[in-house]
Design an enzyme around this catalytic site. Sequence first.
Site, PDB file in Angstrom:
ATOM      1  N   VAL A 104       0.859  -1.174   0.000  1.00 36.12           N
ATOM      2  CA  VAL A 104       0.000   0.000   0.000  1.00 36.12           C
ATOM      3  C   VAL A 104       0.898   1.228   0.000  1.00 36.12           C
ATOM      4  CG1 VAL A 104      -1.828   1.262   1.200  1.00 36.12           C
ATOM      5  CG2 VAL A 104      -1.748  -1.247   1.318  1.00 36.12           C
ATOM      6  N   CYS A 105       0.615   2.178  -0.883  1.00 34.47           N
ATOM      7  CA  CYS A 105       1.344   3.427  -0.927  1.00 34.47           C
ATOM      8  C   CYS A 105       2.855   3.168  -1.102  1.00 34.47           C
ATOM      9  CB  CYS A 105       1.033   4.227   0.337  1.00 34.47           C
ATOM     10  SG  CYS A 105       1.493   5.972   0.265  1.00 34.47           S
TER      11      CYS A 105
END
Length: 338
Positions: A104-105
């Site tokens: 994520v990210c």
Amino acid sequence: MAQRTVLVALFDDVQSLDVTGPVEVFAGADRHAPGTYRVRTASLDGGAVRTSSGLTLVPDTALADAPEPHTLLVPGGQGTRRPDPRLTHWLREHGPRAARLVSVCTGAILLARAGLLDGRRATTHWAYCATLARDHPAVEVDPRPVYVRDGQVSTSAGVTAGIDLALALVEEDLGREVALDVARHLVVFLRRPGNQAQFSAQLAAQTARREPLREVQQWITEHPDADLAVESLAARAALSPRHFARAFRAETGTTPGRYVDRVRLEHARRLLEDTGEGVEEVSRASGYGTPEAMRRAFVKALAVPPAEYRRRFRPAAPDPAPVPAADPAPDPAPAPAP
């Protein structure tokens, strides 16, 4: 169905929403279908970590003692800038063993440092895509999508994109209805396909400095079904078409035609997601004129036609409440005896 262990790697200065967003999705899916997911968190030494926003997260265990995961999830945050070498080493050793590897990210930066993205297509938060591409040339970085899936490895853009990716994984595992139920519970929409852009048209384009051009940008957004040819827009800005096109691109970073295309696509998507209007009505309201023109735009941008987009990304309406049955009429009184 076998239970899937989802292991989330924690570290100091992790982004809290990168952790809690996907965790809530998987935990919600397990509440809906008990025994399908087992969510565990782990840090290097098993100790608490402090997130970039100041929250403290207490993991279940140390990474060395963590169960072998089906899905290994690596969140992002400021802690990815100078990670502990032990974390990189652990990921390099254990990442390939997971059936699914998810970031994520800026968690994608940790995967890249561990060599787990070499030769793969990946994305991350828009602000760090250039850094990821520069520091890891073996990774094919795509800065546009909300998330990218390449074999067993999935990477997502910033923060809320982790929820989109987690919902997509739940849909793959348990079906659309479970994913929709989780999305409704979290008050989010199961709607963003992975190849959707990280930004809306208004955010993707810079805001023009000059007032007439800013007003034209707003006009386009509010009137996607109007005549948005360069000549008409230039007249609204009191500029010649050539001067307008040049100034618009210089100040917004995109051409008028591309900006109009993005606005119309977003408007059509919202109508397909949020209303019951027919495809023909949506095409007219969004400025395409005909369903065929809108179909071509959808296939080019999203790789699905409008009807399929609506089927896949519009939340299902909840079942109507049952109508209580009317009380049966009383038996007629017996006739009096003669």
